[in-house]
Design an enzyme around this catalytic site. Structure first.
Site, PDB file in Angstrom:
ATOM      1  N   ARG A   1       3.494  -3.872   7.205  1.00 32.78           N
ATOM      2  CA  ARG A   1       3.113  -3.747   8.606  1.00 32.78           C
ATOM      3  C   ARG A   1       2.648  -5.091   9.191  1.00 32.78           C
ATOM      4  O   ARG A   1       2.834  -5.374  10.353  1.00 32.78           O
ATOM      5  CB  ARG A   1       1.987  -2.697   8.709  1.00 32.78           C
ATOM      6  CG  ARG A   1       1.235  -2.644  10.030  1.00 32.78           C
ATOM      7  CD  ARG A   1       2.136  -2.118  11.117  1.00 32.78           C
ATOM      8  NE  ARG A   1       1.552  -2.186  12.445  1.00 32.78           N
ATOM      9  CZ  ARG A   1       1.454  -3.295  13.186  1.00 32.78           C
ATOM     10  NH1 ARG A   1       1.856  -4.446  12.702  1.00 32.78           N
ATOM     11  NH2 ARG A   1       0.944  -3.248  14.398  1.00 32.78           N
ATOM     12  N   TYR A   2       1.991  -5.893   8.345  1.00 30.70           N
ATOM     13  CA  TYR A   2       1.394  -7.153   8.806  1.00 30.70           C
ATOM     14  C   TYR A   2       2.183  -8.336   8.251  1.00 30.70           C
ATOM     15  O   TYR A   2       2.915  -8.200   7.266  1.00 30.70           O
ATOM     16  CB  TYR A   2      -0.069  -7.219   8.337  1.00 30.70           C
ATOM     17  CG  TYR A   2      -0.907  -6.091   8.886  1.00 30.70           C
ATOM     18  CD1 TYR A   2      -1.375  -6.133  10.199  1.00 30.70           C
ATOM     19  CD2 TYR A   2      -1.205  -4.965   8.113  1.00 30.70           C
ATOM     20  CE1 TYR A   2      -2.127  -5.089  10.710  1.00 30.70           C
ATOM     21  CE2 TYR A   2      -1.956  -3.915   8.629  1.00 30.70           C
ATOM     22  CZ  TYR A   2      -2.412  -3.992   9.932  1.00 30.70           C
ATOM     23  OH  TYR A   2      -3.159  -2.954  10.439  1.00 30.70           O
TER      24      TYR A   2
ATOM     25  N   ARG B   1       0.968  -9.515   4.280  1.00 24.93           N
ATOM     26  CA  ARG B   1       0.447  -8.616   3.239  1.00 24.93           C
ATOM     27  C   ARG B   1       1.133  -7.254   3.299  1.00 24.93           C
ATOM     28  O   ARG B   1       1.587  -6.832   4.352  1.00 24.93           O
ATOM     29  CB  ARG B   1      -1.069  -8.452   3.376  1.00 24.93           C
ATOM     30  CG  ARG B   1      -1.547  -7.995   4.737  1.00 24.93           C
ATOM     31  CD  ARG B   1      -2.994  -8.455   4.954  1.00 24.93           C
ATOM     32  NE  ARG B   1      -3.572  -7.940   6.203  1.00 24.93           N
ATOM     33  CZ  ARG B   1      -3.341  -8.473   7.390  1.00 24.93           C
ATOM     34  NH1 ARG B   1      -2.512  -9.488   7.524  1.00 24.93           N
ATOM     35  NH2 ARG B   1      -3.922  -7.977   8.471  1.00 24.93           N
TER      36      ARG B   1
ATOM     37  N   CYS C   1      -4.893  11.376  -7.318  1.00 28.03           N
ATOM     38  CA  CYS C   1      -6.264  10.875  -7.180  1.00 28.03           C
ATOM     39  C   CYS C   1      -7.157  11.603  -8.174  1.00 28.03           C
ATOM     40  O   CYS C   1      -6.775  12.636  -8.717  1.00 28.03           O
ATOM     41  CB  CYS C   1      -6.784  11.140  -5.762  1.00 28.03           C
ATOM     42  SG  CYS C   1      -6.024  10.096  -4.513  1.00 28.03           S
TER      43      CYS C   1
ATOM     44  N   CYS D   1      -9.917  13.896  -1.046  1.00 27.13           N
ATOM     45  CA  CYS D   1     -10.741  13.880   0.159  1.00 27.13           C
ATOM     46  C   CYS D   1     -10.073  14.790   1.186  1.00 27.13           C
ATOM     47  O   CYS D   1      -8.878  14.668   1.440  1.00 27.13           O
ATOM     48  CB  CYS D   1     -10.833  12.470   0.739  1.00 27.13           C
ATOM     49  SG  CYS D   1     -11.319  11.212  -0.460  1.00 27.13           S
TER      50      CYS D   1
ATOM     51  N   CYS E   1      -7.902  13.160   3.996  1.00 29.38           N
ATOM     52  CA  CYS E   1      -6.959  12.130   3.515  1.00 29.38           C
ATOM     53  C   CYS E   1      -5.931  11.753   4.570  1.00 29.38           C
ATOM     54  O   CYS E   1      -5.230  12.609   5.108  1.00 29.38           O
ATOM     55  CB  CYS E   1      -6.230  12.632   2.276  1.00 29.38           C
ATOM     56  SG  CYS E   1      -5.014  11.443   1.649  1.00 29.38           S
TER      57      CYS E   1
ATOM     58  N   ARG F   1      -3.295  10.185   4.024  1.00 31.65           N
ATOM     59  CA  ARG F   1      -1.960  10.237   3.431  1.00 31.65           C
ATOM     60  C   ARG F   1      -1.676  11.600   2.800  1.00 31.65           C
ATOM     61  O   ARG F   1      -0.924  11.703   1.838  1.00 31.65           O
ATOM     62  CB  ARG F   1      -1.830   9.106   2.407  1.00 31.65           C
ATOM     63  CG  ARG F   1      -0.710   8.154   2.747  1.00 31.65           C
ATOM     64  CD  ARG F   1      -0.781   6.879   1.965  1.00 31.65           C
ATOM     65  NE  ARG F   1      -1.279   5.792   2.786  1.00 31.65           N
ATOM     66  CZ  ARG F   1      -2.234   4.951   2.424  1.00 31.65           C
ATOM     67  NH1 ARG F   1      -2.805   5.049   1.247  1.00 31.65           N
ATOM     68  NH2 ARG F   1      -2.611   4.003   3.248  1.00 31.65           N
TER      69      ARG F   1
ATOM     70  N   ASP G   1      -8.527   9.311  11.231  1.00 33.18           N
ATOM     71  CA  ASP G   1      -7.148   9.342  11.723  1.00 33.18           C
ATOM     72  C   ASP G   1      -6.764  10.735  12.244  1.00 33.18           C
ATOM     73  O   ASP G   1      -7.377  11.725  11.886  1.00 33.18           O
ATOM     74  CB  ASP G   1      -6.182   8.923  10.606  1.00 33.18           C
ATOM     75  CG  ASP G   1      -6.281   7.433  10.297  1.00 33.18           C
ATOM     76  OD1 ASP G   1      -6.625   6.660  11.220  1.00 33.18           O
ATOM     77  OD2 ASP G   1      -6.027   7.042   9.142  1.00 33.18           O
TER      78      ASP G   1
ATOM     79  N   ASP H   1      -7.550   2.775  13.500  1.00 29.96           N
ATOM     80  CA  ASP H   1      -6.181   2.501  13.041  1.00 29.96           C
ATOM     81  C   ASP H   1      -5.273   3.167  14.063  1.00 29.96           C
ATOM     82  O   ASP H   1      -5.222   4.396  14.163  1.00 29.96           O
ATOM     83  CB  ASP H   1      -5.963   3.029  11.621  1.00 29.96           C
ATOM     84  CG  ASP H   1      -4.990   2.149  10.836  1.00 29.96           C
ATOM     85  OD1 ASP H   1      -4.109   1.529  11.488  1.00 29.96           O
ATOM     86  OD2 ASP H   1      -5.102   2.078   9.602  1.00 29.96           O
TER      87      ASP H   1
ATOM     88  N   LYS I   1      -4.573  -1.715  12.436  1.00 29.28           N
ATOM     89  CA  LYS I   1      -6.026  -1.675  12.511  1.00 29.28           C
ATOM     90  C   LYS I   1      -6.538  -2.473  13.705  1.00 29.28           C
ATOM     91  O   LYS I   1      -6.220  -3.646  13.841  1.00 29.28           O
ATOM     92  CB  LYS I   1      -6.609  -2.259  11.226  1.00 29.28           C
ATOM     93  CG  LYS I   1      -6.255  -1.445   9.999  1.00 29.28           C
ATOM     94  CD  LYS I   1      -6.925  -2.031   8.769  1.00 29.28           C
ATOM     95  CE  LYS I   1      -6.643  -1.224   7.533  1.00 29.28           C
ATOM     96  NZ  LYS I   1      -5.233  -1.291   7.104  1.00 29.28           N
TER      97      LYS I   1
END
Ligand SMILES: *Cc1c(COP(=O)(O)O)cnc(C)c1O
Length: 443
Positions: free
Chosen positions: A115-116, A119, A128, A132, A135, A137, A296, A333, A340
């Protein structure tokens, strides 16, 4: 602030021998995921029961260690809310999205999000230690049939090899630290073989869900791949236990700089005073608060959302009031893949051609006189200006400030503002007559 004490075990685990309790494999294979399991640890609410009995709910799994941090008598316990689903998860809300950050659109190969400019985010597993409820994702995470995929991994490595502008690889998922130790080591070794990759970062909640995974052996293995950075994910001071403090200490001692990413969650950590305690406790265990994220717009997380203003209020209550090292950057985000965006209280109040007016955290308003004779460095002789790294199409406002570029236009701007049809049509009288002079419907 007292030093954290060894966290309690829920009573059902009282007889588990220490060797087992402190073995991360035992923690993983004894995770709780059904109403029946969880009920043995704490009385569940009707809302939780309903969610736990729903088919197709985002995966539930909690380590015995982490669920032991919940106060069983408090249905609003901040740790509980993060890992035990409630019926509100089933509610849709306006602007809810599956892939709210448009990660899939930014993936040149599966699981690699570029995206950037310099990086990438590399999704190395869907698993995981615990899940959470908010989440970001959840569309891909948790699928028990999908773990590490060698074919995707080879494609990711291949993309990285032929993309020299990537100097920073962020390993995420899922949680990279639940990978089998050999696989994780191989993955890091393969990344380190690529000369243009300067730093590797890991995003992991394993230290929080299962601090016993952070063995000395794991730390020594990670330290072979420096410079390596690691962000943990703590949302509430109750998660900072002696076990987590020790795990962080082991990582710090092998030279891994530690950061923390939190998500701002209604009813969990949307309190300025709690946040101040959280960030101070984090700095005590040598973890630097990095980001505080706005929640999000992801399915199942509607009941966790706060107004953006809550984040501003929290930063207002931290900056200046406590150590600068303890203040995270508040981030929205941007939905749709905008990336971000830092959002902060306003400290700059006004400016003239010779001074700026600023205020501090106490409300003290002052002026800063600008220099009258500012001699800038000379970009023509500056070797950094001469050798700047290209960021094709992504220079943003810096491209306006120091490049030849004069403006950034929204899509369709030229078409919209190309209204000089008037001039052209005047020349062709057959095509156009002014309204009201014999061309209206009335005659
Ligand atoms: C968050 C993120 C990064 C890393 O962002 P930093 O601001 O450098 O921490 C990189 N790529 C993607 C796609 C991300 O979402």
């Amino acid at each position: 602030m007292p030093t954290p004490i060894l966290s309690k075990r829920a009573p059902i685990y009282a007889d588990v021998p220490d060797e087992k309790w402190n073995d991360w494999r035992w923690q993983l294979s004894n995770r709780l995921n059904t109403a029946e399991d969880i009920e043995k640890v704490l009385p569940i609410t009707e809302s939780e029961r309903k969610a736990l009995q729903t088919q197709d709910l985002f995966r539930v799994d909690v380590t015995p260690y982490f669920i032991s941090l919940v106060d069983p008598d408090d249905p609003n316990d901040p740790v509980r809310k993060q890992i035990i689903p409630v019926a509100e998860e089933l509610n849709a809300f306006t602007s809810m999205m599956e892939d709210s950050l448009a990660e899939d659109r930014h993936s040149p190969v599966p699981g690699l999000v570029h995206r950037y400019p310099d990086r990438v985010l590399m999704l190395v597993t869907t698993q995981c230690a615990s899940y959470c409820r908010y989440c970001t994702r959840s569309r891909i995470v948790g699928d028990p049939g999908q773990t590490f995929n060698r074919k995707d991994f080879e494609m990711q490595i291949d993309y990285l090899k032929r993309t020299p502008q990537v100097r920073d690889v962020l390993l995420s998922g899922g949680d990279p630290l639940v990978l089998a130790p050999k696989i994780l080591e191989e993955l890091l070794a393969r990344l380190r073989e690529i000369p243009h990759i300067e730093i590797v970062r890991i995003g992991s909640r394993v230290p929080v869900f299962m601090p016993m995974r952070i063995t000395q052996e794991l730390c020594d293995m990670l330290a072979k791949f420096h410079p390596l950075w690691l962000n943990i994910h703590v949302n509430h001071p109750n998660e900072i236990t002696k076990e987590l403090a020790d795990a962080c200490d082991r990582m710090s001692r092998v030279g891994i700089p530690l950061g923390n990413q939190s998500v701002l969650l209604a009813g969990v950590n949307d309190c300025v005073h709690m946040q101040r305690e959280l960030v101070q406790k984090l700095t005590r265990i040598r973890v630097r608060p990095y980001y505080l994220y706005q929640c999000d717009l992801v399915e199942g997380s509607g009941h966790f959302r706060t107004p953006v203003a809550k984040g501003i209020e929290i930063i207002e209550g931290l900056r200046g009031h406590t150590s600068g090292y303890a203040v995270p950057q508040f981030i929205v985000d941007a939905p749709g893949g905008g990336g971000k965006i830092p959002v902060t209280p306003n400290y700059m109040l006004s400016m003239s051609d010779h001074k700026v007016i600023v205020r501090n955290y106490e409300g003290y308003v002052t002026t800063y006189e600008e220099p009258t004779e500012y001699k800038s460095h000379d970009p023509k002789t500056c070797k950094f200006c001469q050798n700047k790294r290209p960021e094709p199409g992504q220079t943003g406002l810096t491209g306006l400030l120091d490049g030849d570029q004069m403006f950034i236009k929204p899509e369709g701007f030229d078409e919209l503002h190309n209204r000089d049809g008037f001039q052209h049509r005047l020349k062709d009288e057959n095509k156009w007559k002014p309204l009201g002079i014999g061309s209206g419907e009335s005659d």
